[in-house]
Design a protein around this motif. Structure first.
Motif, mmCIF file in Angstrom:
data_model
loop_
_atom_site.group_PDB
_atom_site.id
_atom_site.type_symbol
_atom_site.label_atom_id
_atom_site.label_comp_id
_atom_site.label_asym_id
_atom_site.label_seq_id
_atom_site.Cartn_x
_atom_site.Cartn_y
_atom_site.Cartn_z
ATOM 1 N N ASP A 91 -13.479 12.720 -46.339
ATOM 2 C CA ASP A 91 -13.049 13.736 -45.375
ATOM 3 C C ASP A 91 -11.583 14.104 -45.624
ATOM 4 N N ASP A 92 -11.289 15.406 -45.589
ATOM 5 C CA ASP A 92 -9.914 15.906 -45.775
ATOM 6 C C ASP A 92 -9.330 15.609 -47.156
ATOM 7 N N VAL A 93 -10.203 15.467 -48.130
ATOM 8 C CA VAL A 93 -9.721 15.240 -49.502
ATOM 9 C C VAL A 93 -9.782 16.558 -50.279
ATOM 10 N N ALA A 94 -8.782 16.778 -51.106
ATOM 11 C CA ALA A 94 -8.609 18.075 -51.796
ATOM 12 C C ALA A 94 -9.561 18.280 -52.965
ATOM 13 N N PHE A 95 -9.914 19.537 -53.188
ATOM 14 C CA PHE A 95 -10.518 19.938 -54.463
ATOM 15 C C PHE A 95 -9.328 20.216 -55.371
ATOM 16 N N GLN A 105 -13.574 19.790 -58.757
ATOM 17 C CA GLN A 105 -13.426 18.328 -58.761
ATOM 18 C C GLN A 105 -12.623 17.885 -57.548
ATOM 19 N N ALA A 106 -13.097 16.810 -56.936
ATOM 20 C CA ALA A 106 -12.417 16.273 -55.741
ATOM 21 C C ALA A 106 -12.560 14.756 -55.746
ATOM 22 N N GLY A 107 -12.018 14.130 -54.727
ATOM 23 C CA GLY A 107 -12.256 12.698 -54.550
ATOM 24 C C GLY A 107 -11.097 11.781 -54.859
ATOM 25 N N ASP A 108 -9.893 12.346 -55.033
ATOM 26 C CA ASP A 108 -8.735 11.468 -55.198
ATOM 27 C C ASP A 108 -8.326 10.998 -53.803
ATOM 28 N N LEU A 109 -8.751 9.807 -53.458
ATOM 29 C CA LEU A 109 -8.537 9.306 -52.092
ATOM 30 C C LEU A 109 -7.099 8.847 -51.865
ATOM 31 N N GLU A 110 -6.386 8.579 -52.951
ATOM 32 C CA GLU A 110 -5.033 8.053 -52.816
ATOM 33 C C GLU A 110 -3.980 9.171 -52.734
ATOM 34 N N PHE A 111 -4.129 10.167 -53.617
ATOM 35 C CA PHE A 111 -3.097 11.209 -53.664
ATOM 36 C C PHE A 111 -3.591 12.599 -53.263
ATOM 37 N N GLY A 112 -4.840 12.687 -52.795
ATOM 38 C CA GLY A 112 -5.392 14.008 -52.500
ATOM 39 C C GLY A 112 -5.733 14.249 -51.047
ATOM 40 N N LYS A 113 -5.266 13.385 -50.143
ATOM 41 C CA LYS A 113 -5.596 13.544 -48.714
ATOM 42 C C LYS A 113 -4.727 14.617 -48.058
ATOM 43 N N LYS A 114 -5.368 15.386 -47.212
ATOM 44 C CA LYS A 114 -4.646 16.441 -46.481
ATOM 45 C C LYS A 114 -3.466 15.824 -45.725
ATOM 46 N N GLY A 115 -2.318 16.416 -45.820
ATOM 47 C CA GLY A 115 -1.138 15.907 -45.119
ATOM 48 C C GLY A 115 -0.396 14.850 -45.904
ATOM 49 N N ASN A 116 -1.031 14.337 -46.942
ATOM 50 C CA ASN A 116 -0.383 13.279 -47.723
ATOM 51 C C ASN A 116 -0.580 13.514 -49.215
ATOM 52 N N ILE A 117 -0.644 14.795 -49.563
ATOM 53 C CA ILE A 117 -0.982 15.144 -50.944
ATOM 54 C C ILE A 117 0.230 14.945 -51.863
ATOM 55 N N ASP A 118 -0.028 14.376 -53.030
ATOM 56 C CA ASP A 118 1.052 14.139 -53.987
ATOM 57 C C ASP A 118 0.722 14.901 -55.264
ATOM 58 N N TYR A 119 1.333 16.071 -55.427
ATOM 59 C CA TYR A 119 1.003 16.932 -56.567
ATOM 60 C C TYR A 119 1.381 16.307 -57.910
ATOM 61 N N GLY A 120 2.309 15.396 -57.885
ATOM 62 C CA GLY A 120 2.733 14.755 -59.135
ATOM 63 C C GLY A 120 1.718 13.744 -59.635
ATOM 64 N N LYS A 121 0.938 13.213 -58.713
ATOM 65 C CA LYS A 121 0.029 12.132 -59.104
ATOM 66 C C LYS A 121 -1.435 12.458 -58.871
ATOM 67 N N ILE A 122 -1.690 13.624 -58.271
ATOM 68 C CA ILE A 122 -3.079 13.922 -57.897
ATOM 69 C C ILE A 122 -3.995 13.903 -59.120
ATOM 70 N N VAL A 201 -4.783 22.685 -58.664
ATOM 71 C CA VAL A 201 -4.573 23.708 -57.643
ATOM 72 C C VAL A 201 -3.447 23.325 -56.689
ATOM 73 N N LEU A 202 -2.530 24.261 -56.546
ATOM 74 C CA LEU A 202 -1.448 24.094 -55.566
ATOM 75 C C LEU A 202 -1.980 24.573 -54.214
ATOM 76 N N ARG A 203 -1.692 23.878 -53.137
ATOM 77 C CA ARG A 203 -2.233 24.171 -51.814
ATOM 78 C C ARG A 203 -3.746 24.377 -51.897
ATOM 79 N N PRO A 204 -4.453 23.302 -52.245
ATOM 80 C CA PRO A 204 -5.897 23.439 -52.518
ATOM 81 C C PRO A 204 -6.744 23.525 -51.252
ATOM 82 N N ASP A 205 -8.028 23.820 -51.439
ATOM 83 C CA ASP A 205 -9.007 23.714 -50.354
ATOM 84 C C ASP A 205 -9.393 22.244 -50.200
#
Lengths: 214, 240
Positions: A91-95, A105-122, A201-205
């Motif tokens: 839930d709330d994980v980025a594409f 592609q989605a499913g980075d649970l560590e760096f892809g969560k909404k509000g806690n997204i890390d573009y450097g490591k996603i 993707v920057l500011r992803p869905d």
């Protein structure tokens, strides 16, 4: 005294034309802005599934994507996917990786969560459950809608990230662990945000929710 | 110059990100599928345009004509079909890239094996005389790279006379002859004398191609046995 001047026929026609043009522009703007307008949203409750225990509902911005899972093809991969779904981890994980008309592609649970997204490591994040072995020996046709587990360059590095392909990819067979196939709602995925110049993707869905049907 | 830079910038800004499945899988650009429906699951790809890869772009290869590709594909497939699907999986070989005038840092080479990317790049125009044998030579490098522990170079070198030393690398020597010696004296070709891994690859390729010298000395005998035993450790069903 102000003298009233009657509009000529041509002036009336120009006025009507401008009015219609204005209305057309406004309608087009509103319609085009709604990217989900012509996308059908499937209601899983109205569908009879052959094997409801292996059906997952991925809900995103434009509606539901209904995925049938194949534990016979990749028992460990499907088990991992189900485990994470049950814990609502997706839930709330980025594409985070989207290639137009090719894959999401989605499913980075560590760096892809909404509000806690890390573009450097996603794309490099982990689930905390460790990696699992690749299951690529059984025959599987990677056709449009197929769902697979992503991995690094090496085999046996699958974790939580998954991808769904939007076109046939025969070269994926034997490369990636297949876990299922979209049976309804693939067009919803075509509306996921992508960038022309980058796969990432920057500011992803985001995934709204991912649940098992049963 | 400014105009040139401006045009380049415009091209960059207006060109879309292009993603190619083959590049995504093996990191080599400009390739197309030649044949992916094979008995042993090898996937044959060919260079549609020249490509450059590697550290400092030191690996180059060029596209071939369709006629040359079709001709050489038959030979390559016939030879590589000797490796089973299971064996290829064990040694990490899946993609065969067909191109011509292959070179590393300007030095021409028959093939470039990469067991990490599961890829063997083959120069389809390399040495017509020994082309088939050389294919097996290159496959051996994939085997060797995947099973380093089985092909211990110290053990191998101990078969040679004490006074013999290999060169530092295969391109650091002028010993590059590929003719099979009639009297081997421990080495099957001149190239065998370059490095231990090339020596092993030469023995393996002669075994696979079936053209061992009639006269086999005790050193070469030991080397042949070493290769046979090591390969059978990888796959007991392998037929040499």
């Amino acid at each position: 005294m102000i003298k009233k001047i009657k509009a000529s026929t041509s002036e009336k026609l120009i006025f009507i034309f401008i009015l219609i043009l204005g209305l057309f522009t406004l309608t087009s703007f509103l319609l085009l802005k709604n990217k989900c307008l012509f996308v059908k949203n499937y209601d899983p409750e109205k569908i009879n599934f052959k094997n409801p225990a292996n059906v997952a509902i991925l809900n995103v911005g434009c509606g539901n994507v209904i995925i049938e899972l194949y534990p016979d093809v990749s028992p460990n991969g499907v088990e991992r996917f189900k485990t994470l779904i049950k814990s609502k981890a997706y839930d709330d994980v980025a594409f985070h990786r989207v290639i137009k008309d090719k894959l999401v592609q989605a499913g980075d649970l560590e760096f892809g969560k909404k509000g806690n997204i890390d573009y450097g490591k996603i794309g490099t994040g982990e689930s905390g459950l460790g990696t699992i072995k690749s299951e690529v020996d059984k025959e599987f046709n990677y056709v449009r809608g197929s769902v697979g587990l992503a991995r690094s360059l090496k085999y046996n590095t699958e974790d939580s990230q998954f991808f769904i392909i939007l076109q046939d990819e025969p070269l994926y067979e034997g490369e990636y662990t297949p876990i299922g196939k979209v049976i309804y709602g693939i067009e919803v995925l075509e509306k996921i945000k992508y960038l022309d110049k980058s796969e990432y993707v920057l500011r992803p869905d985001f995934i709204n929710s991912l649940r098992l049907f049963n | 110059m400014k105009l040139f830079k401006l045009i380049l910038l415009c091209l960059f800004l207006f060109s879309k990100a292009h993603s190619n499945t083959i590049f995504e899988l093996i990191k080599i650009p400009n390739l197309e599928v030649y044949n992916i429906k094979t008995e042993n699951n090898l996937r044959y790809l060919y260079a549609k345009q020249p490509f450059t890869i590697g550290v400092n772009n030191n690996i180059n290869c060029f596209n071939s004509t369709k006629k040359d590709l079709n001709q050489k594909y038959v030979i390559i497939e016939k030879n590589l079909n000797r490796y089973s699907k299971d064996f290829l999986k064990k040694i990490n070989l899946r993609y065969i890239v067909l191109c011509e005038d292959l070179s590393i840092s300007g030095i021409g080479t028959a093939g470039i094996p990469d067991n990490i990317m599961k890829t063997l790049i083959v120069d389809i125009k390399f040495n017509e005389k020994y082309f088939e044998r050389v294919l097996h030579h290159e496959v051996f490098h994939i085997i060797n790279d995947t099973y380093k522990e089985l092909f211990n170079e110290k053990v191998w070198s101990s078969f040679n006379p004490v006074e013999f030393n290999y060169a530092e690398c295969s391109t650091c020597t002028k010993k590059i002859g590929l003719d099979t010696y009639t009297k081997p004296n421990g080495f099957i070709t001149e190239y065998s004398r370059s490095t231990a891994s090339e020596d092993m690859a030469e023995v393996f390729s002669h075994l696979m191609y079936g053209n061992l010298p009639d006269e086999i000395d005790p050193i070469l005998e030991q080397k042949i046995e070493f290769i046979k035993k090591s390969i059978l450790k990888i796959d007991e069903n392998f037929i040499l």
